[in-house]
Design an enzyme around this catalytic site. Structure first.
Site, PDB file in Angstrom:
ATOM      1  N   SER A 134       0.879  -1.479  -0.131  1.00  0.00           N
ATOM      2  CA  SER A 134       0.332   0.059   0.594  1.00  0.00           C
ATOM      3  C   SER A 134       0.308   1.076  -0.453  1.00  0.00           C
ATOM      4  CB  SER A 134      -0.827   0.776   1.827  1.00  0.00           C
ATOM      5  OG  SER A 134      -0.204  -0.459   2.415  1.00  0.00           O
ATOM      6  N   HIS A 187       1.743   5.185   5.080  1.00  0.00           N
ATOM      7  CA  HIS A 187       1.274   5.275   3.560  1.00  0.00           C
ATOM      8  C   HIS A 187       1.484   7.635   2.982  1.00  0.00           C
ATOM      9  CE1 HIS A 187      -2.682   2.437   4.535  1.00  0.00           C
ATOM     10  NE2 HIS A 187      -1.658   1.762   4.075  1.00  0.00           N
TER      11      HIS A 187
END
Length: 262
Positions: A134, A187
């Site tokens: 991710s 992230h």
């Protein structure tokens, strides 16, 4: 609504899509799948590869390269594969196989991973272990959205105009709220590197084109590797020169074969 109008699952189309993937994208997908399979009989592989800030020293640098390929479980792995595969495919088709391989086995893992480690150890004073592709998803999304921002700077949400470049940040926040056990900081580190890549400030991370062309020619990568994307698409086309035909396809062209790509 009839059953005939519903989307039909077609394994043949999925197989065809997978076979057409560029070489490096296919290799990275295979590495993610292979490492997940390896964790079934050998659970210690996951602990060996995950990025754990408190354990980082010069003997643990392999974690910076491995953590994007490692996943917590099958659901984690499959969702990340669905998200990252088309983004990787697009990146490789634009920049070439060697550039993609160099970046995604090197700085696109080590830089966001290193920044995350520093933030966890010296700013947040925490030790949250992270893993998963991710971080690449948000890196690539951020790079893509900056291209869109140039032609479409805003999108409308009711009466408000929202800058297009903020889309990955909104997704990161929503993911952190809706999905348990995800790393907001991790992230953001990936997205930050994606923004830098899109602005051109870190293009120096790519090996010199002269060296890449020499490697391509010396190893004959265009001829040996299926779905290899040349670094020099202007000369060779996206997937190299197609085999020449004994019957000219276009008598107006001085070339013996046709190119695929721009």
């Amino acid at each position: 609504m009839s059953m005939a109008s519903l989307p039909q699952f077609n394994p043949q189309r999925i197989r065809s899509y997978i076979l057409r993937l560029p070489f490096c994208t296919k290799a990275l997908v295979a590495a993610i799948l292979g490492l997940w399979v390896a964790t079934i009989p050998f659970p210690w592989v996951r602990e060996y590869g995950r990025l754990e800030p408190a354990k980082m020293d010069l003997t643990q640098m392999h974690r910076l390269n491995l953590f994007p390929l490692m996943h917590l479980n099958f659901i984690h792995m499959i969702f990340n594969l669905f998200a990252v595969t088309p983004l990787l495919e697009r990146f490789e088709s634009e920049f070439g196989t060697l550039v993609t391989l160099a970046l995604f086995t090197g700085p696109f893992g080590t830089i966001p991973g290193g920044v995350y480690t520093l933030l966890e150890n010296f700013v947040l004073r925490s030790n949250t272990a992270v893993m998963g592709a991710s971080i690449w998803v948000f890196l690539l999304l951020s790079a893509e959205v900056m291209k869109t921002h140039k032609t479409n700077p805003y999108f409308s949400v009711g009466p408000y105009k929202v800058p297009t470049w903020t889309t990955p940040l909104v997704l990161i926040v929503l993911t952190s709220i809706l999905v348990p056990h995800v790393s907001l900081v991790g992230h953001l580190c990936g997205a930050g590197l994606g923004y830098l890549w899109a602005t051109g400030y870190i293009k120096f991370l790519v090996p010199p084109e002269k060296i890449l062309r020499w490697i391509e020619t010396k190893l004959n990568l265009l001829g040996r590797l299926p779905h290899y994307v040349s670094v020099d698409q202007k000369t060779y086309g996206r997937y190299g020169v197609l085999p020449t035909s004994s019957v000219p396809l276009n008598t107006r062209s001085p070339e013996g074969g046709q190119r695929l790509g721009p």
